[in-house]
Each structure stands twice: as C-alpha cells, then as structure tokens.
Design a protein around this motif. Structure first.
Motif, PDB file in Angstrom:
ATOM      1  N   SER A  26       0.847  -1.184   0.000  1.00 46.39           N
ATOM      2  CA  SER A  26       0.000   0.000   0.000  1.00 46.39           C
ATOM      3  C   SER A  26       0.889   1.242   0.000  1.00 46.39           C
ATOM      4  N   TRP A  27       0.758   2.051  -1.037  1.00 47.76           N
ATOM      5  CA  TRP A  27       1.562   3.273  -1.180  1.00 47.76           C
ATOM      6  C   TRP A  27       0.835   4.401  -0.472  1.00 47.76           C
ATOM      7  N   GLU A  28       1.480   5.013   0.527  1.00 44.21           N
ATOM      8  CA  GLU A  28       0.816   5.985   1.396  1.00 44.21           C
ATOM      9  C   GLU A  28       0.487   7.301   0.693  1.00 44.21           C
ATOM     10  N   LYS A  29       1.372   7.796  -0.164  1.00 47.55           N
ATOM     11  CA  LYS A  29       1.137   9.090  -0.805  1.00 47.55           C
ATOM     12  C   LYS A  29       0.058   9.017  -1.872  1.00 47.55           C
ATOM     13  N   THR A  30       0.102   7.991  -2.705  1.00 45.81           N
ATOM     14  CA  THR A  30      -0.837   7.893  -3.819  1.00 45.81           C
ATOM     15  C   THR A  30      -2.140   7.200  -3.446  1.00 45.81           C
ATOM     16  N   LYS A  31      -2.199   6.594  -2.243  1.00 49.54           N
ATOM     17  CA  LYS A  31      -3.393   5.863  -1.788  1.00 49.54           C
ATOM     18  C   LYS A  31      -3.746   4.726  -2.755  1.00 49.54           C
ATOM     19  N   ILE A  32      -2.711   4.042  -3.232  1.00 48.30           N
ATOM     20  CA  ILE A  32      -2.909   2.892  -4.116  1.00 48.30           C
ATOM     21  C   ILE A  32      -2.439   1.641  -3.400  1.00 48.30           C
ATOM     22  N   MET A  33      -3.291   0.627  -3.409  1.00 46.96           N
ATOM     23  CA  MET A  33      -2.932  -0.662  -2.831  1.00 46.96           C
ATOM     24  C   MET A  33      -2.900  -1.685  -3.954  1.00 46.96           C
ATOM     25  N   GLU A  34      -1.827  -2.501  -3.964  1.00 45.63           N
ATOM     26  CA  GLU A  34      -1.703  -3.577  -4.940  1.00 45.63           C
ATOM     27  C   GLU A  34      -1.645  -4.902  -4.202  1.00 45.63           C
ATOM     28  N   VAL A  35      -2.332  -5.900  -4.744  1.00 41.43           N
ATOM     29  CA  VAL A  35      -2.223  -7.253  -4.218  1.00 41.43           C
ATOM     30  C   VAL A  35      -1.827  -8.156  -5.379  1.00 41.43           C
ATOM     31  N   LYS A  36      -0.988  -9.140  -5.066  1.00 45.44           N
ATOM     32  CA  LYS A  36      -0.437 -10.011  -6.108  1.00 45.44           C
ATOM     33  C   LYS A  36      -0.419 -11.457  -5.651  1.00 45.44           C
ATOM     34  N   THR A  37      -0.368 -12.339  -6.621  1.00 45.10           N
ATOM     35  CA  THR A  37      -0.187 -13.772  -6.442  1.00 45.10           C
ATOM     36  C   THR A  37      -1.403 -14.421  -5.770  1.00 45.10           C
ATOM     37  N   ASN A  38      -2.091 -15.219  -6.570  1.00 46.79           N
ATOM     38  CA  ASN A  38      -3.254 -15.964  -6.092  1.00 46.79           C
ATOM     39  C   ASN A  38      -4.290 -15.050  -5.443  1.00 46.79           C
ATOM     40  N   VAL A  39      -4.694 -14.019  -6.178  1.00 45.52           N
ATOM     41  CA  VAL A  39      -5.680 -13.063  -5.685  1.00 45.52           C
ATOM     42  C   VAL A  39      -7.078 -13.652  -5.890  1.00 45.52           C
ATOM     43  N   ASN A  61     -10.761 -14.530  -9.788  1.00 45.69           N
ATOM     44  CA  ASN A  61      -9.387 -14.994  -9.588  1.00 45.69           C
ATOM     45  C   ASN A  61      -8.479 -14.254 -10.554  1.00 45.69           C
ATOM     46  N   THR A  62      -7.370 -13.741 -10.049  1.00 48.24           N
ATOM     47  CA  THR A  62      -6.376 -13.074 -10.881  1.00 48.24           C
ATOM     48  C   THR A  62      -5.031 -13.116 -10.167  1.00 48.24           C
ATOM     49  N   GLU A  63      -4.007 -12.593 -10.800  1.00 49.71           N
ATOM     50  CA  GLU A  63      -2.673 -12.570 -10.196  1.00 49.71           C
ATOM     51  C   GLU A  63      -2.236 -11.177  -9.773  1.00 49.71           C
ATOM     52  N   HIS A  64      -3.007 -10.156 -10.162  1.00 48.31           N
ATOM     53  CA  HIS A  64      -2.623  -8.780  -9.813  1.00 48.31           C
ATOM     54  C   HIS A  64      -3.871  -7.918  -9.820  1.00 48.31           C
ATOM     55  N   LEU A  65      -4.075  -7.203  -8.736  1.00 46.42           N
ATOM     56  CA  LEU A  65      -5.248  -6.337  -8.617  1.00 46.42           C
ATOM     57  C   LEU A  65      -4.803  -5.031  -7.977  1.00 46.42           C
ATOM     58  N   ILE A  66      -5.341  -3.922  -8.456  1.00 50.37           N
ATOM     59  CA  ILE A  66      -4.977  -2.597  -7.952  1.00 50.37           C
ATOM     60  C   ILE A  66      -6.226  -1.904  -7.429  1.00 50.37           C
ATOM     61  N   TRP A  67      -6.121  -1.351  -6.224  1.00 52.27           N
ATOM     62  CA  TRP A  67      -7.225  -0.595  -5.614  1.00 52.27           C
ATOM     63  C   TRP A  67      -6.761   0.849  -5.477  1.00 52.27           C
ATOM     64  N   ASP A  68      -7.350   1.737  -6.282  1.00 51.47           N
ATOM     65  CA  ASP A  68      -7.067   3.169  -6.229  1.00 51.47           C
ATOM     66  C   ASP A  68      -8.087   3.786  -5.279  1.00 51.47           C
ATOM     67  N   GLN A  69      -7.668   4.020  -4.032  1.00 48.78           N
ATOM     68  CA  GLN A  69      -8.589   4.513  -3.009  1.00 48.78           C
ATOM     69  C   GLN A  69      -9.014   5.954  -3.277  1.00 48.78           C
ATOM     70  N   HIS A  70      -8.146   6.717  -3.936  1.00 53.06           N
ATOM     71  CA  HIS A  70      -8.473   8.116  -4.241  1.00 53.06           C
ATOM     72  C   HIS A  70      -9.598   8.182  -5.269  1.00 53.06           C
ATOM     73  N   ASP A  71      -9.502   7.380  -6.334  1.00 56.76           N
ATOM     74  CA  ASP A  71     -10.528   7.368  -7.385  1.00 56.76           C
ATOM     75  C   ASP A  71     -11.647   6.372  -7.098  1.00 56.76           C
ATOM     76  N   ARG A  72     -11.531   5.623  -5.994  1.00 53.68           N
ATOM     77  CA  ARG A  72     -12.540   4.638  -5.588  1.00 53.68           C
ATOM     78  C   ARG A  72     -12.807   3.611  -6.680  1.00 53.68           C
ATOM     79  N   ARG A  73     -11.720   3.079  -7.268  1.00 52.01           N
ATOM     80  CA  ARG A  73     -11.880   2.058  -8.291  1.00 52.01           C
ATOM     81  C   ARG A  73     -10.905   0.921  -8.070  1.00 52.01           C
ATOM     82  N   ILE A  74     -11.290  -0.252  -8.542  1.00 51.61           N
ATOM     83  CA  ILE A  74     -10.461  -1.449  -8.475  1.00 51.61           C
ATOM     84  C   ILE A  74     -10.319  -1.959  -9.895  1.00 51.61           C
ATOM     85  N   TYR A  75      -9.098  -2.342 -10.273  1.00 53.44           N
ATOM     86  CA  TYR A  75      -8.894  -2.820 -11.638  1.00 53.44           C
ATOM     87  C   TYR A  75      -7.724  -3.802 -11.706  1.00 53.44           C
TER      88      TYR A  75
END
Length: 195
Positions: A109-122, A134-148
């Motif tokens: 989780s990157w504190e300045k950009t408010k982006i959290m990434e999760v990897k491997t067996n998501v 099921n995926t191997e990489h997911l990004i949660w942009d808390q500032h824009d309130r989106r997951i991709y």
C-alpha cells in the motif's frame, strides 16, 4: 577496626563506580561525522508488526477489516506498507455482515498515492452475487474509488465461467466491466406465456 575497613571499602567501591560511569558518559560524543558514516539501509522497515488487524471506518461505521500475518512499514521518500506474508480484506454491509472478501499472497500500500496492490493468487469473493474473481494482480485506487486489473481474470458465478484480460470496477463492485470477455455462459430464457 572492621567497621572502618568496611566503610572505607564501600566508599572506595562507590567512588570507582562513579568514576567509571562519568568516564563512559563523557567519552560518548555525538560526532555527526561518525554518525553519518553509519550506513542506514533505506530498505530497513521503520515499523514491523505480526498478526496485524485493522478496521477502516467512515462516520463510525466499519467498512473494511484488514488482516495480515506480518506488516512492514517503510518511511523513505515514497513511504509504503508491505504485507509480505499475504493479506485478507473483509468488506461489511451496514449490518456488519461480510458482503465480500479479498485474499492474496502479497500486498503493498503506497501511502502518498493511496494505491494498494495485491499479487499472487488473488481471490475476490462477492457473497451477495455469489461470484468469485481470480487473478494474479489487482490494484485498488482509493483516491478514485476504483479497483482494476490488467492481467488475466477468471470470473465464476451462477451464470457460468467468464475469462478476460483485465477488468474495471468501482470499489464496491457494483459496476464491473470485464475486458475481452470469453467463456461459457448459461442463459435462462423465460418461456413466453401461452395464449
């Protein structure tokens, strides 16, 4: 005579101890040149924790519970929190029922950009829709309130299994768009009423 010897001996011991302590105190100097020569690795975490649990709330209502076996916080120019042994997130509805859950083997989780990434067996479970992603990489942009995700995705639900090359969703997964969808669909056709 014995009392005098003991008294002198005790006083002498105290004087030696006081002298040693004074010598140690005055010999310690904060020489900035010496301190600067210590190589402090910026990859050394500023904080660590084991069996970590945190609640995210908004206006007193708990929205998310985060659990991790270990946490490491790095306070460099681009501060971040790392979950090297995996991460679990639980998303609650207004009645504190778990409506969705996410697990992964690694998180950051990157504190300045408010982006959290999760990897491997998501794995993302949406209990309300009875769907699993099921995926191997997911990004949660808390500032824009989106997951991709920009990598291969498998979505399993009551209507079948769908594959894609990534997806975009709002952070509550109410709107979900799968990129280049393909797979096996089950379509329930309603019978037209007989006349």
């Amino acid at each position: 005579m014995n009392n005098i010897t003991t008294h002198i001996s005790g006083t002498f011991t105290r004087i030696i101890a006081a002298t040693c302590i004074a010598a140690m105190i005055f010999s310690c100097k904060n020489d900035m040149k010496t301190i600067a020569t210590f190589n402090i690795d910026e990859n050394t975490p500023a904080e660590t924790a084991r069996e970590f649990e945190m609640l995210y709330s908004d206006s007193g209502r708990v929205l998310i519970k985060l659990q991790a076996e270990s946490l490491r916080r790095f306070a460099n120019d681009n501060p971040y929190i790392e979950f090297p042994e995996g991460i679990k997130l639980y998303f609650f509805d207004s009645l504190m029922n778990v409506k969705a859950a996410l697990s992964a083997e690694y998180g950051i989780s990157w504190e300045k950009t408010k982006i959290m990434e999760v990897k491997t067996n998501v794995v993302v479970n949406d209990f309300e829709k009875d769907e699993t992603i099921n995926t191997e990489h997911l990004i949660w942009d808390q500032h824009d309130r989106r997951i991709y995700s920009d990598v291969f995705v498998k979505r399993t639900g009551p209507d079948g299994v769908i594959y894609g090359d990534g997806f975009d969703a709002d952070e509550r997964f109410k709107s979900f768009t799968l990129r280049n969808p393909r797979g096996v669909f089950t379509i329930n056709e309603s019978k037209s009423p007989e006349k």
